[in-house]
Design a protein around this motif. Structure first.
Motif, PDB file in Angstrom:
ATOM      1  N   ARG A   4     -17.810 -15.120 -34.177  1.00 59.92           N
ATOM      2  CA  ARG A   4     -17.506 -15.894 -35.387  1.00 59.92           C
ATOM      3  C   ARG A   4     -16.162 -15.393 -35.899  1.00 59.92           C
ATOM      4  N   LEU A   5     -15.170 -16.266 -35.893  1.00 53.58           N
ATOM      5  CA  LEU A   5     -13.797 -15.840 -36.120  1.00 53.58           C
ATOM      6  C   LEU A   5     -13.174 -16.545 -37.312  1.00 53.58           C
ATOM      7  N   GLN A   6     -12.670 -15.749 -38.229  1.00 46.98           N
ATOM      8  CA  GLN A   6     -11.862 -16.255 -39.330  1.00 46.98           C
ATOM      9  C   GLN A   6     -10.396 -16.124 -38.938  1.00 46.98           C
ATOM     10  N   VAL A   7      -9.596 -17.162 -39.198  1.00 50.96           N
ATOM     11  CA  VAL A   7      -8.170 -17.094 -38.907  1.00 50.96           C
ATOM     12  C   VAL A   7      -7.402 -16.884 -40.204  1.00 50.96           C
ATOM     13  N   SER A   8      -6.552 -15.872 -40.211  1.00 50.87           N
ATOM     14  CA  SER A   8      -5.675 -15.588 -41.347  1.00 50.87           C
ATOM     15  C   SER A   8      -4.333 -16.255 -41.061  1.00 50.87           C
ATOM     16  N   LEU A   9      -4.116 -17.404 -41.691  1.00 52.69           N
ATOM     17  CA  LEU A   9      -2.972 -18.243 -41.312  1.00 52.69           C
ATOM     18  C   LEU A   9      -1.619 -17.630 -41.633  1.00 52.69           C
ATOM     19  N   ASN A  10      -1.483 -17.055 -42.839  1.00 49.95           N
ATOM     20  CA  ASN A  10      -0.151 -16.622 -43.256  1.00 49.95           C
ATOM     21  C   ASN A  10      -0.103 -15.219 -43.857  1.00 49.95           C
ATOM     22  N   GLY A  11      -1.162 -14.759 -44.489  1.00 51.24           N
ATOM     23  CA  GLY A  11      -1.181 -13.425 -45.055  1.00 51.24           C
ATOM     24  C   GLY A  11      -0.057 -13.208 -46.050  1.00 51.24           C
ATOM     25  N   ALA A  12       0.484 -12.010 -46.047  1.00 55.05           N
ATOM     26  CA  ALA A  12       1.573 -11.661 -46.964  1.00 55.05           C
ATOM     27  C   ALA A  12       2.941 -11.937 -46.364  1.00 55.05           C
ATOM     28  N   ARG A  13       3.001 -12.626 -45.258  1.00 58.28           N
ATOM     29  CA  ARG A  13       4.261 -12.809 -44.540  1.00 58.28           C
ATOM     30  C   ARG A  13       5.126 -13.901 -45.178  1.00 58.28           C
ATOM     31  N   GLY A  14       6.433 -13.753 -44.953  1.00 57.15           N
ATOM     32  CA  GLY A  14       7.388 -14.735 -45.438  1.00 57.15           C
ATOM     33  C   GLY A  14       8.184 -15.343 -44.306  1.00 57.15           C
ATOM     34  N   ALA A  15       9.166 -16.158 -44.682  1.00 55.26           N
ATOM     35  CA  ALA A  15       9.960 -16.881 -43.690  1.00 55.26           C
ATOM     36  C   ALA A  15      10.738 -15.941 -42.774  1.00 55.26           C
ATOM     37  N   ALA A  16      11.058 -14.736 -43.256  1.00 56.58           N
ATOM     38  CA  ALA A  16      11.855 -13.804 -42.455  1.00 56.58           C
ATOM     39  C   ALA A  16      11.085 -13.259 -41.254  1.00 56.58           C
ATOM     40  N   GLU A  17       9.769 -13.471 -41.231  1.00 57.02           N
ATOM     41  CA  GLU A  17       8.957 -12.881 -40.162  1.00 57.02           C
ATOM     42  C   GLU A  17       8.685 -13.833 -39.013  1.00 57.02           C
ATOM     43  N   SER A  31      -1.401 -25.868 -38.773  1.00 56.34           N
ATOM     44  CA  SER A  31      -1.786 -24.617 -38.127  1.00 56.34           C
ATOM     45  C   SER A  31      -3.297 -24.422 -38.170  1.00 56.34           C
ATOM     46  N   ALA A  32      -3.910 -24.789 -39.300  1.00 52.91           N
ATOM     47  CA  ALA A  32      -5.366 -24.662 -39.422  1.00 52.91           C
ATOM     48  C   ALA A  32      -6.077 -25.556 -38.420  1.00 52.91           C
ATOM     49  N   LEU A  33      -5.609 -26.784 -38.271  1.00 53.78           N
ATOM     50  CA  LEU A  33      -6.229 -27.703 -37.309  1.00 53.78           C
ATOM     51  C   LEU A  33      -6.163 -27.136 -35.893  1.00 53.78           C
ATOM     52  N   GLY A  34      -5.016 -26.573 -35.530  1.00 55.02           N
ATOM     53  CA  GLY A  34      -4.873 -25.985 -34.201  1.00 55.02           C
ATOM     54  C   GLY A  34      -5.772 -24.787 -34.012  1.00 55.02           C
ATOM     55  N   ALA A  35      -5.880 -23.943 -35.047  1.00 53.60           N
ATOM     56  CA  ALA A  35      -6.713 -22.748 -34.945  1.00 53.60           C
ATOM     57  C   ALA A  35      -8.190 -23.115 -34.840  1.00 53.60           C
ATOM     58  N   VAL A  36      -8.609 -24.118 -35.594  1.00 53.99           N
ATOM     59  CA  VAL A  36     -10.011 -24.554 -35.530  1.00 53.99           C
ATOM     60  C   VAL A  36     -10.312 -25.151 -34.154  1.00 53.99           C
ATOM     61  N   ALA A  37      -9.380 -25.938 -33.637  1.00 56.79           N
ATOM     62  CA  ALA A  37      -9.571 -26.496 -32.299  1.00 56.79           C
ATOM     63  C   ALA A  37      -9.684 -25.393 -31.250  1.00 56.79           C
ATOM     64  N   ALA A  38      -9.023 -24.258 -31.494  1.00 56.90           N
ATOM     65  CA  ALA A  38      -9.070 -23.135 -30.555  1.00 56.90           C
ATOM     66  C   ALA A  38     -10.311 -22.271 -30.738  1.00 56.90           C
ATOM     67  N   GLY A  39     -11.073 -22.498 -31.833  1.00 58.88           N
ATOM     68  CA  GLY A  39     -12.313 -21.763 -31.986  1.00 58.88           C
ATOM     69  C   GLY A  39     -12.509 -21.001 -33.275  1.00 58.88           C
ATOM     70  N   ALA A  40     -11.611 -21.153 -34.264  1.00 59.03           N
ATOM     71  CA  ALA A  40     -11.828 -20.504 -35.557  1.00 59.03           C
ATOM     72  C   ALA A  40     -12.889 -21.263 -36.338  1.00 59.03           C
ATOM     73  N   VAL A  41     -13.749 -20.537 -37.055  1.00 58.78           N
ATOM     74  CA  VAL A  41     -14.806 -21.184 -37.835  1.00 58.78           C
ATOM     75  C   VAL A  41     -14.591 -21.034 -39.336  1.00 58.78           C
ATOM     76  N   GLU A  42     -13.546 -20.312 -39.732  1.00 57.09           N
ATOM     77  CA  GLU A  42     -13.151 -20.184 -41.133  1.00 57.09           C
ATOM     78  C   GLU A  42     -11.636 -20.055 -41.180  1.00 57.09           C
TER      79      GLU A  42
END
Length: 276
Positions: A4-17, A31-42
């Motif tokens: 059961r995998l939660q995906v952290s899309l952006n966190g504390a990161r900014g454009a420089a990263e 990005s969320a749609l792609g992550a869910v299609a790959a198997g993220a459930v949250e």
């Protein structure tokens, strides 16, 4: 093993990263749609203003959640309700009380002031809580006390008191999930010690357990989560590289790699690889 995998899309990161990190509501939805299609459930989000500052304002949180749901993201959405978005504990409560569009979950860091009251307000509004503590690593043998406290834990005492104040909830319907961020995982973590860590965090009043790490700890902690049957987290908000060290081009790539790691059933240590 099932993961059961939660995906952290952006966190504390900014454009420089890096361009791979999604920042705008549209990019986060894609990005969320792609992550869910790959198997993220949250999906975990750090809402931001157009200038990039983290925010819990209803004018930021609501449109972001609507953008993801409108794009077809159907899994639970979680928002980080931390001090970076609103330093004042009273201000965080005011923000949460003013939300017109609610997330399914919110991450509350119990090392931060006012965490217990924030969690209560979220629960009263119908928002489930990921109760986050930070551990310096998997404790050494004997470091985990019978009272459920861990050496090197930030927020563990506050979380233990909060959980003790709550009545047990029906199995499968608990709305509080302990979440432990591990800074380090030893190369050969003792299974008995890992079991002690899991038992200390799991209480009758809570649901499952979420384990995650950041940067160099991200992949070792994910393997540890699989090994002890916990929920796991991965994403560009936590780590920018795949297990083999190559840059991750997307959150979906990280999620897919996490499922490959879980399916392989092996954990590489300093002394070689073993199977769980």
């Amino acid at each position: 093993m099932s993961l059961r995998l939660q995906v952290s899309l952006n966190g504390a990161r900014g454009a420089a990263e890096g361009a791979a990190v999604p920042l705008s509501p549209g990019d986060l939805a894609e990005s969320a749609l792609g992550a869910v299609a790959a198997g993220a459930v949250e999906v975990l989000l750090h809402p931001r203003t157009p200038c990039g500052r983290e925010s819990l304002s209803p004018r930021v949180v609501g449109p972001l959640l609507e953008a993801l749901r409108g794009a077809g993201v159907s899994v639970p959405l979680s928002v980080c309700a931390g001090i970076a978005a609103e330093p004042d504990p009273a201000g965080r409560l005011e923000r949460v009380r003013s939300w017109r569009v609610l997330p399914d979950r919110a991450a509350v860091h119990f090392a931060e002031p006012g965490a217990a009251e924030l969690a209560r307000v979220l629960l009263a509004r119908g928002v489930a809580v990921d109760a986050v503590v930070t551990l310096s690593g998997v404790p050494e043998e004997g470091a985990m006390a019978a009272t459920g406290r861990a050496a090197g834990a930030a927020g563990f005492g506050a979380l233990a008191r909060f959980l003790a104040s709550r009545a047990p909830e029906p199995a499968g319907r608990a709305r509080v999930r302990p979440a432990a961020e591990l800074a380090v995982v030893p190369a050969a973590a003792d299974p008995a010690v890992v079991a002690g860590l899991v038992a200390a965090l799991r209480r009758p009043a809570v649901g499952s357990l979420l384990l995650y790490g950041r940067e160099a700890a991200a992949w070792p902690v994910l393997r540890l989560a699989v090994r002890c049957g916990a929920d796991a987290r991965i994403g560009l908000g936590d780590v920018l590289r795949l297990p083999d060290g190559r840059p991750a081009g997307s959150n979906a790539a990280l999620v897919a790699a996490a499922h490959e790691v879980a399916g392989a059933g092996t954990w590489t240590t300093g002394g070689g690889a073993f199977r769980w």
